[in-house]
Design an enzyme around this catalytic site. Sequence first.
Site, PDB file in Angstrom:
ATOM      1  N   GLN A 157     -15.897  65.487  30.789  1.00 33.95           N
ATOM      2  CA  GLN A 157     -16.547  64.130  31.026  1.00 33.95           C
ATOM      3  C   GLN A 157     -18.127  64.412  31.619  1.00 33.95           C
ATOM      4  OE1 GLN A 157     -14.351  61.369  33.167  1.00 33.95           O
ATOM      5  NE2 GLN A 157     -15.158  59.544  32.353  1.00 33.95           N
ATOM      6  N   HIS A 178     -17.712  73.718  28.283  1.00 30.35           N
ATOM      7  CA  HIS A 178     -17.378  72.602  27.480  1.00 30.35           C
ATOM      8  C   HIS A 178     -18.783  72.135  26.800  1.00 30.35           C
ATOM      9  CE1 HIS A 178     -14.901  70.044  24.927  1.00 30.35           C
ATOM     10  NE2 HIS A 178     -15.574  68.964  25.329  1.00 30.35           N
ATOM     11  N   LYS A 197     -13.786  64.875  12.096  1.00 32.09           N
ATOM     12  CA  LYS A 197     -12.519  64.148  12.543  1.00 32.09           C
ATOM     13  C   LYS A 197     -13.201  62.785  13.427  1.00 32.09           C
ATOM     14  CE  LYS A 197     -12.594  66.229  17.134  1.00 32.09           C
ATOM     15  NZ  LYS A 197     -11.763  67.293  17.956  1.00 32.09           N
TER      16      LYS A 197
END
Length: 323
Positions: A108, A141, A203
Site C-alpha cells: 500500500q 515491492h 491481468k
Amino acid sequence: MAATAPVRDMQQDRLKIFSGSANPELAKEICCHLGVPQAKASLQRFSDGEVYLQILENVRGADVFVVQPTCTPVERNLLELLLMMDALKRASAKRITAVLPYYGYARQDRKDKPRVPISAKLVAGVLVTAGADRVLTLDLHAAQIQGFFDIPVDHLFATPVMIEYFQKLALPCLTVISPDAGGVERARAFAKRLKAPLAIIDKRREEPNVAEVMHIIGRVRGRTCLIVDDIVDTASTLVKAADALMEHGATGVYGCCTHPVLSGPALERIGNSRLQELVVSNSIPLSDEARKCSRIRQLSVAPLLAGAIQSIHEETSISRMFV
C-alpha cells in the site's frame, strides 16, 4: 611499547548484529559469513503479550545492524524492531541500520482509492522515529518506497542469487515471464542476464488477493517459462499464470520470487498447480509445511546481505551488488 591492534579488528569490534524473533536463522547465517558473533539481546513477553526487551551487551559507539523482516505476524515483528532500535539509541549506539530483508506494508504505497492510508510511508516514518539511521532492504515491492525515507536506503536485489541457480539449471528454450505490467522491469533484468526473451501476462485484479489472467503478450508456445515476481502471497496470481502459460503451449513452467509470504491457501494451490518448481529466498522463514513441499526450493540471501553490511560498516561502495 604495547602493540597497536589492527584497525580492521577495531572496526570489527564495533560491528554489532542483533536479531529479533522474525528470522534468527538468517541473522545467524549473516554473522557466520562475516565472522562475527551475534550480539545478545533478551526478548520476552509479559503475561498479557507485551514485549519485554533488553540489550545484553555494551553498544556505546558501535555500528549496529538489526536484522528483522516484518513478515507475519507483521505487527509483532515490527514492534520488536522498533523497541530494539529505541533501546539501542538510548544505549548510545553510534549508528543503527535496520536490515529489512522483507519490508512489510509495502503493497500500500499510494492512494489508489478514497480514504486509504499510505501504509508504506507510515512505516518508514515510524522506523526513523524509533532510531534508524539507515535502512538496508531487499526487493521492495515498489522502488519509490525509498523516497519515503529521509535517511539513506540501500535497496538490494535477490536477482544475482536467483540468476546463478537458473543458469546452472540451463532450462531449454527459456522465456522469462512478468506476471503483470508492474513487474516488467524486474523480469527484464532476469531476461537480460539469462539471455532469454520476455513475455508479459496481462491481468485484471478485481479485489485484493484475487487475480484474473486475461491474455499473454509474447511467444510462449513450445518454450520453458520462468515467472518472476517479488512476492508470492496466496499464490493465486502465480498458479493462474502457470495455467495460462500451459494452455498457450508452454512445455513447462517455473516460478521464482524473493519473498515467500505463502499465506492462506498458497501451499495447497502450489501443490496442486502445474508449476514444476517455485524458487524462493530466505528473506522470510518458511513454515514447516512449506519446507516439506517438494515444489518449493529456498536459496539463501545471507551472503548478499553480509556483503552489504560489511561494505556499509567499512564505508565502501555497495553499488556492485545492485542489478
